[in-house]
Design an enzyme around this catalytic site. Structure first.
Site, PDB file in Angstrom:
ATOM      1  N   GLY A  52       7.348  -0.056  -6.729  1.00 19.37           N
ATOM      2  CA  GLY A  52       7.849  -1.421  -6.557  1.00 19.37           C
ATOM      3  C   GLY A  52       7.729  -1.940  -5.136  1.00 19.37           C
ATOM      4  CB  CYS A  53       7.243  -0.494  -1.880  1.00 16.73           C
ATOM      5  SG  CYS A  53       8.993  -0.205  -1.692  1.00 16.73           S
ATOM      6  CD  GLN A  54       3.013  -7.061  -0.332  1.00 16.00           C
ATOM      7  OE1 GLN A  54       4.076  -7.294   0.247  1.00 16.00           O
ATOM      8  NE2 GLN A  54       2.044  -7.937  -0.396  1.00 16.00           N
TER       9      GLN A  54
END
Length: 143
Positions: A52-54
């Site tokens: 869920g982290c870019q």
């Protein structure tokens, strides 16, 4: 040791000094990332990447003397700074303290305006992962 609320208040005060200067604030966040201890190369595995982290963010935790210690790194300076803030607040706490923690400093320092929605989602994923580690360790304690 200061409690979670005291540390959040310290962070809020630090960011208040910067005022509304977005550039200085971002630079400060990036600088905070430099304070993270070196992350072991053999922990840079896909299992430790926060979903869920870019950016890529690796997070591990270990339990010592009833307290959880977090270790992290990222491939971008700003994300490294963000995770370093979370570690400052949540590391060396009991699982219950981490699970119960309300991280008010994020809104109080206007983090959403500083980092934008994509990174805000990533920040939420980092917090979620830290709380999941705490839940796992709490379950082990109660087993």
């Amino acid at each position: 040791m200061s409690n979670i609320q005291d540390i959040q208040n310290e962070i809020i005060e630090e960011f208040e000094i910067l005022g509304d200067d977005k550039e200085s604030t971002i630079f400060y966040i990036m600088e905070l990332g430099n304070n993270l201890p070196d992350f072991p190369e053999n922990d840079r595995i896909d299992d430790n990447i926060i979903k869920g982290c870019q950016s890529k963010v690796w997070l591990t935790a270990k339990m010592e003397n009833e307290k959880i210690h977090f270790f992290a790194d990222s491939n971008t300076d700003i994300t490294k700074g963000l995770i370093s803030l979370l570690i400052r607040v949540l590391s060396e706490r009991s699982p219950k303290e981490i699970i119960d923690a309300e991280l008010k400093f994020i809104d109080k320092i206007g983090m959403g305006n500083i980092i934008g929605s994509q990174r805000s989602n990533g920040l939420a994923s980092m917090i979620k992962q830290m709380k999941l580690y705490a839940l796992a360790y709490q379950a082990k304690q109660n087993a």
